[in-house]
Scaffold this motif. Structure first.
Motif, PDB file in Angstrom:
ATOM      1  N   LYS A 145     -73.267  10.263  18.208  1.00  6.12           N
ATOM      2  CA  LYS A 145     -73.123  10.700  16.821  1.00  6.12           C
ATOM      3  C   LYS A 145     -71.755  11.327  16.588  1.00  6.12           C
ATOM      4  CE  LYS A 145     -74.558  11.550  12.703  1.00  6.12           C
ATOM      5  NZ  LYS A 145     -75.230  10.602  11.804  1.00  6.12           N
ATOM      6  N   GLN A 146     -71.349  12.214  17.495  1.00  9.15           N
ATOM      7  CA  GLN A 146     -70.046  12.859  17.280  1.00  9.15           C
ATOM      8  C   GLN A 146     -68.918  11.846  17.459  1.00  9.15           C
ATOM      9  OE1 GLN A 146     -68.523  15.089  15.405  1.00  9.15           O
ATOM     10  NE2 GLN A 146     -69.937  16.603  16.242  1.00  9.15           N
ATOM     11  N   LYS A 180     -70.786   9.604   5.860  1.00 10.71           N
ATOM     12  CA  LYS A 180     -71.646   9.219   6.982  1.00 10.71           C
ATOM     13  C   LYS A 180     -72.880  10.108   6.985  1.00 10.71           C
ATOM     14  CE  LYS A 180     -68.291   7.115   9.999  1.00 10.71           C
ATOM     15  NZ  LYS A 180     -67.933   6.855  11.394  1.00 10.71           N
ATOM     16  N   PRO A 181     -73.957   9.618   7.593  1.00 10.41           N
ATOM     17  CA  PRO A 181     -75.151  10.461   7.649  1.00 10.41           C
ATOM     18  C   PRO A 181     -74.858  11.761   8.400  1.00 10.41           C
ATOM     19  CG  PRO A 181     -75.430   8.452   8.973  1.00 10.41           C
ATOM     20  CD  PRO A 181     -74.186   8.291   8.179  1.00 10.41           C
ATOM     21  N   SER A 238     -67.114  13.869   5.019  1.00 10.69           N
ATOM     22  CA  SER A 238     -66.652  15.107   5.648  1.00 10.69           C
ATOM     23  C   SER A 238     -65.260  15.438   5.135  1.00 10.69           C
ATOM     24  CB  SER A 238     -66.632  14.950   7.157  1.00 10.69           C
ATOM     25  OG  SER A 238     -65.515  14.189   7.529  1.00 10.69           O
ATOM     26  N   GLU A 276     -66.059   1.033   9.651  1.00  8.15           N
ATOM     27  CA  GLU A 276     -66.092   2.316  10.355  1.00  8.15           C
ATOM     28  C   GLU A 276     -67.423   3.044  10.170  1.00  8.15           C
ATOM     29  OE1 GLU A 276     -62.287   4.802  10.436  1.00  8.15           O
ATOM     30  OE2 GLU A 276     -61.999   3.540   8.686  1.00  8.15           O
ATOM     31  N   LYS A 278     -62.558  15.877   6.591  1.00  6.15           N
ATOM     32  CA  LYS A 278     -61.414  15.154   7.162  1.00  6.15           C
ATOM     33  C   LYS A 278     -61.282  13.718   6.666  1.00  6.15           C
ATOM     34  CE  LYS A 278     -63.623  14.268  11.638  1.00  6.15           C
ATOM     35  NZ  LYS A 278     -64.475  15.416  11.891  1.00  6.15           N
ATOM     36  N   ASP A 279     -62.363  13.171   6.083  1.00  4.00           N
ATOM     37  CA  ASP A 279     -62.282  11.789   5.605  1.00  4.00           C
ATOM     38  C   ASP A 279     -62.213  11.688   4.080  1.00  4.00           C
ATOM     39  OD1 ASP A 279     -62.508  10.615   8.213  1.00  4.00           O
ATOM     40  OD2 ASP A 279     -64.607  11.229   8.196  1.00  4.00           O
ATOM     41  N   PHE A 285     -68.845   3.910   7.146  1.00  4.39           N
ATOM     42  CA  PHE A 285     -68.954   4.744   5.946  1.00  4.39           C
ATOM     43  C   PHE A 285     -69.818   4.031   4.902  1.00  4.39           C
ATOM     44  CE2 PHE A 285     -65.397   6.573   8.066  1.00  4.39           C
ATOM     45  CZ  PHE A 285     -65.427   7.917   7.713  1.00  4.39           C
ATOM     46  N   ASP A 343     -69.113   8.900  16.506  1.00  7.84           N
ATOM     47  CA  ASP A 343     -69.078   8.176  15.237  1.00  7.84           C
ATOM     48  C   ASP A 343     -68.421   9.020  14.146  1.00  7.84           C
ATOM     49  OD1 ASP A 343     -69.695   6.173  13.311  1.00  7.84           O
ATOM     50  OD2 ASP A 343     -71.422   7.374  12.685  1.00  7.84           O
ATOM     51  N   LEU A 344     -68.752  10.317  14.110  1.00  8.79           N
ATOM     52  CA  LEU A 344     -68.219  11.180  13.050  1.00  8.79           C
ATOM     53  C   LEU A 344     -66.743  11.538  13.276  1.00  8.79           C
ATOM     54  CD1 LEU A 344     -71.169  13.729  12.541  1.00  8.79           C
ATOM     55  CD2 LEU A 344     -70.541  11.822  11.049  1.00  8.79           C
ATOM     56  N   SER A 345     -66.362  11.738  14.526  1.00 13.71           N
ATOM     57  CA  SER A 345     -65.006  12.235  14.820  1.00 13.71           C
ATOM     58  C   SER A 345     -64.406  11.466  15.986  1.00 13.71           C
ATOM     59  CB  SER A 345     -65.065  13.718  15.222  1.00 13.71           C
ATOM     60  OG  SER A 345     -65.976  14.441  14.449  1.00 13.71           O
ATOM     61  N   TRP A 380     -76.566  12.796  20.564  1.00 17.39           N
ATOM     62  CA  TRP A 380     -75.533  13.657  19.987  1.00 17.39           C
ATOM     63  C   TRP A 380     -74.116  13.244  20.329  1.00 17.39           C
ATOM     64  CZ3 TRP A 380     -78.673  18.398  21.951  1.00 17.39           C
ATOM     65  CH2 TRP A 380     -78.689  18.452  23.342  1.00 17.39           C
ATOM     66  N   PHE A 424     -75.177  15.086  10.819  1.00 21.78           N
ATOM     67  CA  PHE A 424     -75.330  15.014  12.268  1.00 21.78           C
ATOM     68  C   PHE A 424     -76.730  14.598  12.751  1.00 21.78           C
ATOM     69  CE2 PHE A 424     -75.377  16.220  16.683  1.00 21.78           C
ATOM     70  CZ  PHE A 424     -74.107  15.879  17.117  1.00 21.78           C
TER      71      PHE A 424
END
Lengths: 478, 478
Positions: B11-12, A313-314, A300, A371, A302-303, A373, B14-16, B8, A316
């Protein structure tokens, strides 16, 4: 429960009739409403060519608006599009069309070597009389198969990956959840539409209501020009293209509005990523394959700088795991999500081997950091990625073994400064057989990019205790 | 084919993990990872309160992070959340909980009038011991029901609208296809989470990875402050709120980064829309209802100024038609799309009347212009929208008729400068019955906003040939 949405091109033509859908380098543009109209007209002409719901129709073409319209035309009839790779030999194309039960080949210009197949050129199609009575499809059922593309995989026998409308839909919306979606976005497509990378961006354009800038093929000057002067904000490229772009850019820099260079098609060398970082090119590594309808893992925004070298990351709606491993341990990458193909066409065995409980066993190797990734260590152990095209050693070996004078064959990839990797073959063969004869035999049977750049005659191939070819040991024979 | 995605919120998270999920006016914030952790912990505590998969759990609370966590907690157990409107009387709440087969009420602070129901307060829940063994849900099946909310509709008997995870998912992604999605977006929620407008924005936050700015309730100063000084870029409001905001704004103007004032909850007066145009407030009219999981028709940014007064076009995956009518002709609005509820809970008859082939008959009246833009002429002929809340005349009439001394009752809306409309009742009653007695009877049985502001005793009600009440003729009796 099946999910139904309005036909996506009709819908976008309704929402954004006068917005640009496609732009070409010569300045030609087409709006969404015109694109829909032309596609619907082509659908009516296809009826006159006897195409009906459920038919498998092959398309063989370079990138063009006509090709796009023909793909959409099939969707208006509920026909399945089989996209043929232009680089294949006639021999390979015939194999694929037979395997896919294709009843009609729609082609840019007539191809004599394919006369056995019922063919129609874009021009001939235009001359047919449109069927005004035909009720075109107005709603898309996301569970239905829309497109098929061939991939070889480990077995060496090309298999058709089926993409449902839903696979494409989820791929597009997942990507926008990651990258965001701006009203001034314009996405550059220098990749072929017969690849999932090109096709998926074409469909993103329809679903987002976003113009795409379509190139016939990759050309470093044209891509550079599009980014610098044509208000392109995003582009999809593979490693070899990125390297050439970076060299071409020199000390200049891209406009600030250019916000995403989506990098697919195999791992990128660390040095290249460092170069792009220095030049502030917004590169986003990703990981995906035909089976996942393009990217399924993406770094993403931001990373991006913090995790150079990671595929991210996978997306959403997607999941990823390393089979039986903990963080940091290398193993096989498994993925799951609504963008993953429901299976190969007519390949129950391959499907059983590859899919389990919705999880796709990619055969690729990687690990997750603490984390979460993903770092892709190696594509499926034997896969060669040459200029963004997947080359499967077993497919080349199978063709080599069709020569009676060849007893054993092994193919592996060799590093190449231009293409990333190129295939190289090792054979155990009759003394009378020359490499020239082998090259000549392969010429008609394998696409140019699959041709081994070197063939070595050897006494024996490296094998393990079970007498299985150990392909990675071939590299030691260079 | 059922579609499955990772949970969800996990997941979020994990992503953010470290991004802000919710911001309150006192400066309190919570990140996605903390929100997920707290929600998972609450889920484990709910196990100790005997909540299991498939249970129907009511939540009665004003907007708060605790309420959000409790909603998510239920999703980790596969329990269905029944959201109760805080403004209802105890009598109405009990009716709804009984109808929805609720087994537990989770409540902000204990409510004596509801002791018949098994209750637990947020505080009591915190004191329970979390079940560490429980396997929380990791994947969401989009076909499963997640939430239920009551709406009365024409029958006058409140019915629970069921929302699947998929309804909410499609609502969120459809909205971003229309508005775009920017990485600096922050959405202001001054609307209750027990309404679909608030709940849907809360879920957009999770799905987009976007912070929401959550207010306990609408307060013109607080909303103004959030837009002016708290980097809010989008806000959901209803007409009465917008009018107050415009008055409060005076000659000032909102920051440029504020890009969307999403206006729902009934038609907006032309004069108000003109005012917002002059003040360059980016107002987007929309049309939707509980059954469509919030907006299903929205004016897109590019058409906002050109089509003032229109609710726009159906969102990308949605369809709309005026039953049996051509462009320009007024008729009943029908809608279809994956955000539309699969039906009312336990109401086979109402479902049969309302749904046909995936189409929802809204009962609302409107027309499409030549370009396909929707103009809502009137909400379902008898619906009163008072300060953004739906008030159904038949529901009030039903309660009035529970008084033995009332023989006939008719309710209609009366224009009100503050609330848009307010309900007014006309009754045929025994001479001895006073209006005071009627007001007093209604007090415990109807929420404040449903209480008729005026009750008139009359000799007869306007009826048609079939002796059916003609509600719109009541307006002539004022």
């Amino acid at each position: 429960m099946c999910t139904v949405i309005p036909h996506w091109l009709d819908k976008q033509a309704d929402l954004s009739p006068n917005d640009i859908a496609v732009e070409l380098k010569d300045g030609t543009t087409i709006t969404f409403s015109r694109l829909a109209e032309n596609s619907r007209e082509k659908a009516r002409k296809l009826v006159a060519a006897n195409v009906t719901k459920g038919d498998h129709v092959a398309i063989l073409s370079g990138n063009s608006i006509e090709m796009m319209e023909t793909i959409h035309a099939c969707s208006y009839l509920g026909a399945v599009v089989v996209l043929l790779n232009m680089r294949l030999t006639a021999y390979e194309m015939k194999q694929q069309m037979q395997d896919a039960n294709v009843t009609l080949l729609i082609i840019e210009t007539e191809k004599k070597e394919l006369t056995e197949c019922r063919q129609i050129t874009f021009e001939q199609l235009e001359d047919l009389e449109a069927d005004r009575e035909m009720q075109l499809i107005e709603e898309i059922n996301l569970d239905k198969v829309f497109t098929m593309m061939y991939t070889s995989g480990t077995s060496g026998f090309p298999k058709a990956v089926q993409h449902t409308y839903g696979n494409h839909w989820w791929s597009a919306t997942s990507s926008s959840l990651n990258f965001g979606q701006h009203h001034d976005d314009k996405w550059l497509v220098p990749l072929p539409l017969f690849h999932v990378s090109g096709l998926s961006t074409m469909l993103k354009g329809i679903i987002y209501g976003m113009p795409i800038y379509l190139l016939e093929k990759f050309d470093v000057e044209e891509v550079h020009d599009a980014i610098m002067h044509k208000q392109v904000t995003m582009a999809s490229v593979v490693t070899v293209m990125l390297q050439r772009l970076v060299n071409y850019l020199g000390d200049a820099s891209y406009p600030e509005a250019f916000r995403c260079m989506l990098l697919g098609g195999g791992p990128a060398p660390e040095t290249l990523l460092q170069q792009t970082k220095e030049k502030q090119i917004p590169v986003f590594q990703s990981y995906g394959m035909t089976e996942t309808a393009s990217q399924i893992v993406t770094l993403s925004p931001k990373d991006a700088l913090r995790k150079i070298g990671s595929a991210g990351k996978p997306l959403f709606p997607a999941q990823l795991t390393i089979r039986g491993k903990q963080a940091g341990e290398v193993g096989e990458i498994l993925v799951k999500g609504p963008m993953v193909t429901t299976g190969y066409f007519n390949r129950p065995e391959a499907n059983e081997q590859t899919f389990s409980n919705g999880w796709l066993a990619t055969g690729d190797v990687g690990y997750l950091d603490e984390e979460g990734f993903l770092y892709v260590v190696d594509r499926r152990s034997d896969l060669i990625i040459s200029g963004g095209e997947n080359v499967y050693p077993s497919e080349i070996e199978n063709v080599l073994l069709q020569m009676e004078e060849i007893f054993e064959a092994g193919v592996t990839g060799k590093k190449d400064s231009e293409w990333g990797e190129v295939p190289v073959a090792f054979v155990v063969a009759d003394d009378n057989l020359t490499t020239d004869a082998m090259f000549s035999f392969l010429r008609d049977r394998l696409a140019q990019y699959k041709q081994p750049k070197e063939i070595y005659i050897t006494d024996e191939l490296p094998r393990n205790a079970a007498n299985k070819l150990v392909r990675h040991a071939l590299k030691k024979l260079f």
